[in-house]
Write an enzyme that holds these catalytic residues in place. Structure first.
Site, PDB file in Angstrom:
ATOM      1  CG  ASP A  57      -0.389  -0.070   2.525  1.00  0.00           C
ATOM      2  OD1 ASP A  57       0.851  -0.193   2.612  1.00  0.00           O
ATOM      3  OD2 ASP A  57      -1.138   0.005   3.516  1.00  0.00           O
ATOM      4  CB  SER A  58       4.565   1.671  -0.338  1.00  0.00           C
ATOM      5  OG  SER A  58       4.698   0.533  -1.167  1.00  0.00           O
TER       6      SER A  58
ATOM      7  CG  ASP B 220       0.697  -4.016   2.179  1.00  0.00           C
ATOM      8  OD1 ASP B 220       1.010  -4.898   2.998  1.00  0.00           O
ATOM      9  OD2 ASP B 220       1.438  -3.057   1.880  1.00  0.00           O
TER      10      ASP B 220
ATOM     11  CE  LYS C 176       3.525  -5.882   3.968  1.00  0.00           C
ATOM     12  NZ  LYS C 176       3.120  -4.569   4.476  1.00  0.00           N
TER      13      LYS C 176
ATOM     14  CD  GLU D 256       0.731  -1.442   8.013  1.00  0.00           C
ATOM     15  OE1 GLU D 256       0.516  -0.567   8.876  1.00  0.00           O
ATOM     16  OE2 GLU D 256       1.142  -1.187   6.874  1.00  0.00           O
TER      17      GLU D 256
ATOM     18  CD  GLU E 267       8.259  -0.080   7.263  1.00  0.00           C
ATOM     19  OE1 GLU E 267       7.260  -0.775   6.974  1.00  0.00           O
ATOM     20  OE2 GLU E 267       8.497   1.040   6.775  1.00  0.00           O
TER      21      GLU E 267
HETATM   22  O1  KIV Z   1       3.626  -1.053   1.503  1.00  0.00           O
HETATM   23  C1  KIV Z   1       4.800  -1.402   1.464  1.00  0.00           C
HETATM   24  O2  KIV Z   1       5.539  -1.191   0.498  1.00  0.00           O
HETATM   25  C2  KIV Z   1       5.339  -2.100   2.628  1.00  0.00           C
HETATM   26  C3  KIV Z   1       6.829  -2.182   2.739  1.00  0.00           C
HETATM   27  C4  KIV Z   1       7.373  -0.892   3.232  1.00  0.00           C
HETATM   28  C5  KIV Z   1       7.255  -3.314   3.566  1.00  0.00           C
HETATM   29  O3  KIV Z   1       4.606  -2.521   3.464  1.00  0.00           O
END
Ligand code: KIV
Length: 274
Positions: free
Chosen positions: A42-43, A81, A110, A112, A179
């Protein structure tokens, strides 16, 4: 199959090279360059949409980019994510949304956080969804954490992260992603749990590493609202394109250099760690 391949390489003592990816072109290029697993992070809220953080990324965004990445890969593993708001409120909604990402092409999702998210992870796993637990600095909690800050620096917070990792390990998550935590804490966690760890700003002792592709290429200069000169790259980022430009300045060779550096245990170096 993809996750089984990753498990096999970890079993051989090989490091996992993971890279973020948001589209078919980079998926194809990264797979050809030897990346083991692609993270549809989600970056993308920051590096594609120009936002200050990841908080406004939607399920639709994640489904669209997961499908795009899937279209560009043959058998590279895909982690997607779960965006903010898609899993924290109740586990039934989490399952519904996780299934959408799996249908879009992800092998694993993933989420968090530790604490209450352990029950959510367990629920997803019981329903056949492989899960990665993201601990340490969790970008979706950037406001609660007071900004982009290293986590687990005090004895108490380090102990909490270790406890969360242990709880996630016990419910059967597939990976723990750490992280921005001290390298010594990541090493302790990696040695204490059975689940493989993937690090970003978490030292060289994790079982694998992940990097944002824009950081690997040195092309991210902060949110759209800020001037590039106001932006400072995080300590854990390394520009492999700048390094490879003396030899061969292609995106492909930079991704290859990243994969090689992870496999050779040359990245991250001490200068990328906390
Ligand atoms: O969203 C993302 O790119 C991430 C990485 C920073 C691990 O979660």
């Amino acid at each position: 199959m993809s996750l089984a391949k990753i498990n096999a390489l970890i079993g051989r003592g090989e490091k996992v090279a993971m890279l973020t990816c948001y589209d078919a072109t980079f998926a194809k290029l990264s797979e050809a360059a030897g990346v083991d697993m692609l993270l549809v992070g989600d970056s993308l809220g920051m590096v594609l949409q120009g936002a200050e953080n990841t908080l406004n990324v939607s399920m639709q965004d994640m489904e669209y980019h997961t499908k795009s990445v899937k279209a560009g890969t043959k058998d590279c593993g895909i982690m997607a994510d779960m965006p903010a708001g898609s899993y924290e409120h109740n586990k039934e909604t989490a399952l519904l949304n996780a299934k959408k990402l799996i249908s879009s092409g992800a092998d694993i999702v993933k989420i968090e956080g530790g604490g209450e998210m352990v029950n959510t992870a367990q629920y997803l796993i019981e329903h056949g969804i492989p899960v990665c637990a993201h601990l340490g600095f969790t970008p979706q909690s950037v406001n609660q954490l007071g900004g982009y800050r290293i986590q687990g620096k005090t004895e108490e917070t380090a102990h909490q992260i270790l406890q969360d990792a242990t709880a996630m390990d016990q419910v059967g998550v597939h990976f723990v992603l750490l992280e921005m935590v001290p390298a010594i804490l990541a090493k302790t966690i990696t040695e204490s749990i059975n689940t493989p760890t993937i690090g970003i700003g978490a030292g060289a002792d994790c079982d694998g590493q992940v990097l944002v592709i824009q950081d690997l290429l040195g092309i991210y200069t902060g949110p759209a609202s800020k001037k590039p000169e106001e932006f400072k790259s995080p300590r854990f980022a390394k520009n492999f394109l700048a390094e490879s430009s003396l030899r061969n300045s292609s995106i492909q060779s930079s991704v290859q250099a990243y994969v090689k550096a992870v496999k050779d245990k040359a990245f991250p170096g001490a200068e990328h760690c906390y």
